[in-house]
Scaffold this active site. Structure first.
Site, PDB file in Angstrom:
ATOM      1  N   THR A 177     -62.519 -28.369 -44.611  1.00 11.66           N
ATOM      2  CA  THR A 177     -62.525 -27.628 -43.351  1.00 11.66           C
ATOM      3  C   THR A 177     -63.787 -26.780 -43.215  1.00 11.66           C
ATOM      4  O   THR A 177     -64.357 -26.350 -44.235  1.00 11.66           O
ATOM      5  CB  THR A 177     -61.276 -26.717 -43.297  1.00 11.66           C
ATOM      6  OG1 THR A 177     -61.421 -25.802 -42.218  1.00 11.66           O
ATOM      7  CG2 THR A 177     -61.076 -25.912 -44.575  1.00 11.66           C
ATOM      8  N   ASP A 178     -64.163 -26.481 -41.979  1.00 17.18           N
ATOM      9  CA  ASP A 178     -65.314 -25.593 -41.752  1.00 17.18           C
ATOM     10  C   ASP A 178     -65.041 -24.182 -42.281  1.00 17.18           C
ATOM     11  O   ASP A 178     -65.975 -23.429 -42.566  1.00 17.18           O
ATOM     12  CB  ASP A 178     -65.681 -25.541 -40.259  1.00 17.18           C
ATOM     13  CG  ASP A 178     -64.555 -25.100 -39.344  1.00 17.18           C
ATOM     14  OD1 ASP A 178     -63.441 -24.819 -39.829  1.00 17.18           O
ATOM     15  OD2 ASP A 178     -64.784 -25.031 -38.113  1.00 17.18           O
ATOM     16  N   GLU A 179     -63.749 -23.836 -42.425  1.00 21.17           N
ATOM     17  CA  GLU A 179     -63.410 -22.458 -42.834  1.00 21.17           C
ATOM     18  C   GLU A 179     -63.924 -22.110 -44.225  1.00 21.17           C
ATOM     19  O   GLU A 179     -64.016 -20.931 -44.562  1.00 21.17           O
ATOM     20  CB  GLU A 179     -61.887 -22.249 -42.800  1.00 21.17           C
ATOM     21  CG  GLU A 179     -61.325 -22.376 -41.413  1.00 21.17           C
ATOM     22  CD  GLU A 179     -59.934 -21.772 -41.247  1.00 21.17           C
ATOM     23  OE1 GLU A 179     -59.510 -20.979 -42.105  1.00 21.17           O
ATOM     24  OE2 GLU A 179     -59.294 -22.107 -40.250  1.00 21.17           O
ATOM     25  N   LYS A 207     -59.095 -24.121 -50.175  1.00 13.62           N
ATOM     26  CA  LYS A 207     -59.801 -25.337 -49.773  1.00 13.62           C
ATOM     27  C   LYS A 207     -61.223 -25.356 -50.372  1.00 13.62           C
ATOM     28  O   LYS A 207     -61.708 -26.405 -50.789  1.00 13.62           O
ATOM     29  CB  LYS A 207     -59.890 -25.435 -48.243  1.00 13.62           C
ATOM     30  CG  LYS A 207     -58.563 -25.653 -47.539  1.00 13.62           C
ATOM     31  CD  LYS A 207     -57.905 -26.998 -47.815  1.00 13.62           C
ATOM     32  CE  LYS A 207     -58.631 -28.157 -47.199  1.00 13.62           C
ATOM     33  NZ  LYS A 207     -57.885 -29.440 -47.372  1.00 13.62           N
ATOM     34  N   TYR A 254     -56.029 -19.362 -47.574  1.00 17.23           N
ATOM     35  CA  TYR A 254     -56.114 -20.794 -47.243  1.00 17.23           C
ATOM     36  C   TYR A 254     -57.526 -21.325 -47.484  1.00 17.23           C
ATOM     37  O   TYR A 254     -57.717 -22.298 -48.225  1.00 17.23           O
ATOM     38  CB  TYR A 254     -55.706 -21.032 -45.777  1.00 17.23           C
ATOM     39  CG  TYR A 254     -56.167 -22.364 -45.234  1.00 17.23           C
ATOM     40  CD1 TYR A 254     -55.589 -23.560 -45.675  1.00 17.23           C
ATOM     41  CD2 TYR A 254     -57.206 -22.457 -44.292  1.00 17.23           C
ATOM     42  CE1 TYR A 254     -56.031 -24.794 -45.187  1.00 17.23           C
ATOM     43  CE2 TYR A 254     -57.647 -23.677 -43.801  1.00 17.23           C
ATOM     44  CZ  TYR A 254     -57.048 -24.840 -44.249  1.00 17.23           C
ATOM     45  OH  TYR A 254     -57.488 -26.058 -43.773  1.00 17.23           O
TER      46      TYR A 254
HETATM   47  P1  NAD Z   1     -50.465 -30.355 -41.661  1.00 14.78           P
HETATM   48  O1  NAD Z   1     -49.985 -29.067 -42.209  1.00 14.78           O
HETATM   49  O2  NAD Z   1     -50.074 -30.757 -40.282  1.00 14.78           O
HETATM   50  O3  NAD Z   1     -50.016 -31.542 -42.631  1.00 14.78           O
HETATM   51  C1  NAD Z   1     -50.095 -31.451 -44.014  1.00 14.78           C
HETATM   52  C2  NAD Z   1     -49.288 -32.593 -44.615  1.00 14.78           C
HETATM   53  O4  NAD Z   1     -49.395 -32.525 -46.037  1.00 14.78           O
HETATM   54  C3  NAD Z   1     -47.797 -32.538 -44.288  1.00 14.78           C
HETATM   55  O5  NAD Z   1     -47.330 -33.800 -43.904  1.00 14.78           O
HETATM   56  C4  NAD Z   1     -47.148 -32.083 -45.591  1.00 14.78           C
HETATM   57  O6  NAD Z   1     -45.831 -32.558 -45.764  1.00 14.78           O
HETATM   58  C5  NAD Z   1     -48.104 -32.683 -46.606  1.00 14.78           C
HETATM   59  N1  NAD Z   1     -48.083 -31.969 -47.892  1.00 14.78           N
HETATM   60  C6  NAD Z   1     -48.123 -30.616 -48.089  1.00 14.78           C
HETATM   61  N2  NAD Z   1     -48.065 -30.357 -49.399  1.00 14.78           N
HETATM   62  C7  NAD Z   1     -48.004 -31.554 -50.047  1.00 14.78           C
HETATM   63  C8  NAD Z   1     -47.944 -31.941 -51.413  1.00 14.78           C
HETATM   64  N3  NAD Z   1     -47.924 -31.028 -52.393  1.00 14.78           N
HETATM   65  N4  NAD Z   1     -47.909 -33.261 -51.710  1.00 14.78           N
HETATM   66  C9  NAD Z   1     -47.918 -34.199 -50.728  1.00 14.78           C
HETATM   67  N5  NAD Z   1     -47.946 -33.882 -49.425  1.00 14.78           N
HETATM   68  C10 NAD Z   1     -48.013 -32.581 -49.081  1.00 14.78           C
HETATM   69  O7  NAD Z   1     -52.049 -30.321 -41.815  1.00 14.78           O
HETATM   70  P2  NAD Z   1     -53.176 -30.975 -40.883  1.00 14.78           P
HETATM   71  O8  NAD Z   1     -53.513 -30.026 -39.813  1.00 14.78           O
HETATM   72  O9  NAD Z   1     -52.795 -32.371 -40.585  1.00 14.78           O
HETATM   73  O10 NAD Z   1     -54.390 -30.958 -41.915  1.00 14.78           O
HETATM   74  C11 NAD Z   1     -54.633 -32.067 -42.780  1.00 14.78           C
HETATM   75  C12 NAD Z   1     -55.836 -31.758 -43.651  1.00 14.78           C
HETATM   76  O11 NAD Z   1     -56.963 -31.504 -42.812  1.00 14.78           O
HETATM   77  C13 NAD Z   1     -55.654 -30.515 -44.493  1.00 14.78           C
HETATM   78  O12 NAD Z   1     -56.249 -30.775 -45.746  1.00 14.78           O
HETATM   79  C14 NAD Z   1     -56.428 -29.423 -43.751  1.00 14.78           C
HETATM   80  O13 NAD Z   1     -56.910 -28.461 -44.640  1.00 14.78           O
HETATM   81  C15 NAD Z   1     -57.540 -30.233 -43.116  1.00 14.78           C
HETATM   82  N6  NAD Z   1     -58.094 -29.720 -41.854  1.00 14.78           N
HETATM   83  C16 NAD Z   1     -57.273 -29.410 -40.813  1.00 14.78           C
HETATM   84  C17 NAD Z   1     -57.829 -28.995 -39.599  1.00 14.78           C
HETATM   85  C18 NAD Z   1     -56.976 -28.659 -38.399  1.00 14.78           C
HETATM   86  O14 NAD Z   1     -57.514 -28.162 -37.407  1.00 14.78           O
HETATM   87  N7  NAD Z   1     -55.683 -28.942 -38.415  1.00 14.78           N
HETATM   88  C19 NAD Z   1     -59.220 -28.870 -39.481  1.00 14.78           C
HETATM   89  C20 NAD Z   1     -60.017 -29.168 -40.588  1.00 14.78           C
HETATM   90  C21 NAD Z   1     -59.449 -29.611 -41.774  1.00 14.78           C
HETATM   91  O1  DAU Z   2     -61.277 -24.513 -38.543  1.00 17.21           O
HETATM   92  C1  DAU Z   2     -60.433 -25.488 -39.089  1.00 17.21           C
HETATM   93  C2  DAU Z   2     -59.084 -24.872 -39.345  1.00 17.21           C
HETATM   94  O2  DAU Z   2     -58.465 -24.717 -38.075  1.00 17.21           O
HETATM   95  C3  DAU Z   2     -58.208 -25.698 -40.277  1.00 17.21           C
HETATM   96  O3  DAU Z   2     -58.800 -25.753 -41.538  1.00 17.21           O
HETATM   97  C4  DAU Z   2     -56.817 -25.078 -40.387  1.00 17.21           C
HETATM   98  O4  DAU Z   2     -55.984 -25.927 -41.161  1.00 17.21           O
HETATM   99  C5  DAU Z   2     -56.237 -24.953 -38.992  1.00 17.21           C
HETATM  100  O5  DAU Z   2     -54.981 -24.315 -39.059  1.00 17.21           O
HETATM  101  C6  DAU Z   2     -57.180 -24.155 -38.090  1.00 17.21           C
HETATM  102  O6  DAU Z   2     -57.242 -22.750 -38.477  1.00 17.21           O
HETATM  103  P1  DAU Z   2     -57.232 -21.577 -37.388  1.00 17.21           P
HETATM  104  O7  DAU Z   2     -56.753 -20.355 -38.050  1.00 17.21           O
HETATM  105  O8  DAU Z   2     -58.512 -21.527 -36.649  1.00 17.21           O
HETATM  106  O9  DAU Z   2     -56.108 -22.195 -36.371  1.00 17.21           O
HETATM  107  P2  DAU Z   2     -54.884 -21.511 -35.612  1.00 17.21           P
HETATM  108  O10 DAU Z   2     -54.389 -22.531 -34.632  1.00 17.21           O
HETATM  109  O11 DAU Z   2     -53.913 -20.891 -36.533  1.00 17.21           O
HETATM  110  O12 DAU Z   2     -55.583 -20.350 -34.777  1.00 17.21           O
HETATM  111  C7  DAU Z   2     -56.627 -20.618 -33.853  1.00 17.21           C
HETATM  112  C8  DAU Z   2     -57.096 -19.272 -33.324  1.00 17.21           C
HETATM  113  O13 DAU Z   2     -56.069 -18.727 -32.501  1.00 17.21           O
HETATM  114  C9  DAU Z   2     -57.358 -18.234 -34.396  1.00 17.21           C
HETATM  115  O14 DAU Z   2     -58.471 -17.440 -34.022  1.00 17.21           O
HETATM  116  C10 DAU Z   2     -56.094 -17.389 -34.414  1.00 17.21           C
HETATM  117  C11 DAU Z   2     -55.624 -17.449 -32.975  1.00 17.21           C
HETATM  118  N1  DAU Z   2     -54.158 -17.386 -32.763  1.00 17.21           N
HETATM  119  C12 DAU Z   2     -53.381 -18.240 -33.467  1.00 17.21           C
HETATM  120  C13 DAU Z   2     -52.000 -18.221 -33.302  1.00 17.21           C
HETATM  121  C14 DAU Z   2     -51.117 -19.146 -34.091  1.00 17.21           C
HETATM  122  C15 DAU Z   2     -53.629 -16.506 -31.835  1.00 17.21           C
HETATM  123  O15 DAU Z   2     -54.356 -15.760 -31.165  1.00 17.21           O
HETATM  124  N2  DAU Z   2     -52.269 -16.498 -31.670  1.00 17.21           N
HETATM  125  C16 DAU Z   2     -51.424 -17.291 -32.380  1.00 17.21           C
HETATM  126  O16 DAU Z   2     -50.184 -17.199 -32.200  1.00 17.21           O
END
Ligand code: NAD
Ligand code: DAU
Length: 356
Positions: free
Chosen positions: A137-139, A166, A162
């Site tokens: 992730t970019d984070e 990562k 988190y």
């Molecule tokens: P998500 O939380 O929707 O899904 C995670 C999945 O992993 C779930 O299906 C869960 O059951 C499974 N899981 C959790 N723990 C596990 C374990 N110990 N063994 C096997 N499976 C397990 O997450 P997402 O948003 O789909 O993110 C997927 C990946 O992409 C993550 O690695 C996250 O860090 C990365 N990522 C997410 C975003 C975003 O915006 N959502 C952005 C950048 C990177």
């Molecule tokens: O940047 C990539 C990341 O993006 C991934 O690595 C993470 O897995 C994914 O969860 C996401 O992280 P963020 O913290 O940016 O996403 P989130 O949707 O939780 O929040 C987006 C923005 O909105 C953040 O600045 C917090 C804000 N927010 C979030 C929630 C849930 C609110 O203002 N209100 C809310 O209720």
């Protein structure tokens, strides 16, 4: 030639979208999908591939040494793609331990088991044409001020539990490359949105609350910036990195779609109000609540490397992607109802009830 993939976390948001993308794009593949089915994993996300023999679902934990060994004995994987993770920042602030368990120790277990299967101790060589892909992730790069973009060489500087977990996983992946010459790539993506995203994350949470005329919680001043990428574009990038990415490289993935949170919330309100002709969905529902601890102010990705080296580009601009996303949630209200009953209700109360 037929390729076999171990996809972990394929019942979650991005993982399930990736399964759909790959099965549509490639006819001759086998995807073994290993997922623990935590609160974020859901077999309903995979209904559309039921009966497709190119997809095999296995319920299990990436921390489980024996299970992963057995999978490597059963299948000759060409690629391992690790999506499995605890992914929500707010949950990591409340309870960091499980993030270390899955995101750090789970990744190291997966790396070790992959090395056991692909590395020949006697010849000191790796099997040909194999690769491990870490979905990061970019984070991990921390936060930006008003200017600048994260590149692949931006130093790691995570802030939340988190992102620290990562970043730690990324360092182990690179350690396996640097120490054992393991064939790896890391992808670092910005915020994804689209179908099947669990409604703890901003966009689906706002859609879900708005349809119930519930308050729309905006953390702090709502001026934090995220760089939004439509999930299918992310899946396309991962496919390209897997097949063509240069071993040992990191690729940033982003769509130059920087938006303030408050803009996202107001866009969703406007869309739902117009689409449903519902006067109850208005900006009066917005409530500025206590900020997230250590809230990163701005993320933004420089995706030039993947564009230049692999020819990837995002096809879905934010204006189109948000409409597609809202359409999907409106057409799948049953899915939303299922995932927001049970544990979600307790989670929501715990996270938002005392947030002034
Ligand atoms: P998500 O939380 O929707 O899904 C995670 C999945 O992993 C779930 O299906 C869960 O059951 C499974 N899981 C959790 N723990 C596990 C374990 N110990 N063994 C096997 N499976 C397990 O997450 P997402 O948003 O789909 O993110 C997927 C990946 O992409 C993550 O690695 C996250 O860090 C990365 N990522 C997410 C975003 C975003 O915006 N959502 C952005 C950048 C990177
Ligand atoms: O940047 C990539 C990341 O993006 C991934 O690595 C993470 O897995 C994914 O969860 C996401 O992280 P963020 O913290 O940016 O996403 P989130 O949707 O939780 O929040 C987006 C923005 O909105 C953040 O600045 C917090 C804000 N927010 C979030 C929630 C849930 C609110 O203002 N209100 C809310 O209720």
């Amino acid at each position: 030639m037929k390729k076999t993939y171990l996809v972990t976390g394929g019942a979650g948001f991005i993982g399930s979208n990736f399964i759909y993308y790959m099965l549509k794009k490639h006819s001759d593949i086998l995807l073994v999908n290993l997922d623990k089915l935590t609160y974020a994993g859901n077999l309903e996300n995979l209904k559309g591939v039921e009966g497709d023999t190119r997809h095999i679902f296995v319920q299990g934990d990436i921390c489980d040494c024996t299970l992963i060994r057995n999978l490597f004995e059963q299948y000759d994987f060409d690629y391992v793609i690790n999506f499995a993770a605890e992914s929500h920042v707010d949950r990591s602030i409340a309870c960091p331990e499980i993030f270390v368990q899955t995101n750090v120790l789970g990744t190291v277990n997966l790396l070790q088991r992959t090395k056991e299967a692909w590395y020949n101790q006697e010849t000191k060589s790796w099997k040909a044409d194999k690769k491990y892909i870490q979905i990061s992730t970019d984070e991990v790069c921390g936060a930006l001020g008003k200017e600048g973009l994260f590149t692949e060489t931006t130093p790691l500087s995570p802030h939340s539990p988190y992102s620290s977990s990562k970043a730690s996983a990324d360092m182990f992946v690179m350690a396996f490359h640097d120490t054992y010459n393991m064939p790896v790539n890391i992808t670092r993506c910005s915020n994804n949105y689209g179908p099947y995203q669990f409604p703890e994350k901003l966009i689906p949470l706002i859609i879900n609350n708005a349809r119930h005329h519930s308050q729309l919680p905006v953390y702090g001043d709502g001026m934090q910036v995220r760089d939004w990428l439509y999930v299918e574009d992310h899946c396309k990038a991962i496919d390209m990195v897997t097949s063509s990415g240069k071993v040992g490289e990191v690729y940033n993935i982003g769509g130059h779609n920087e938006r303030e949170n408050i803009f996202i919330v107001k866009t969703i309100i406007g869309q739902l109000h117009d689409r449903l002709q519902d006067a109850g969905i208005s900006e009066d529902l917005i409530k500025h609540v206590e900020d997230r601890l250590g809230h990163d102010r701005r993320y933004a990705i420089d995706p030039e490397k993947i564009k230049r080296d692999l020819g990837w580009y995002p096809e879905t601009c934010f204006e189109k992607g948000i409409v597609l996303t809202i359409d999907w949630y409106l057409e799948n209200q049953e899915w939303l109802d299922h995932v927001t009953c049970g544990e979600y209700q307790q989670y929501y109360k715990k996270m938002y009830k005392n947030r002034r």
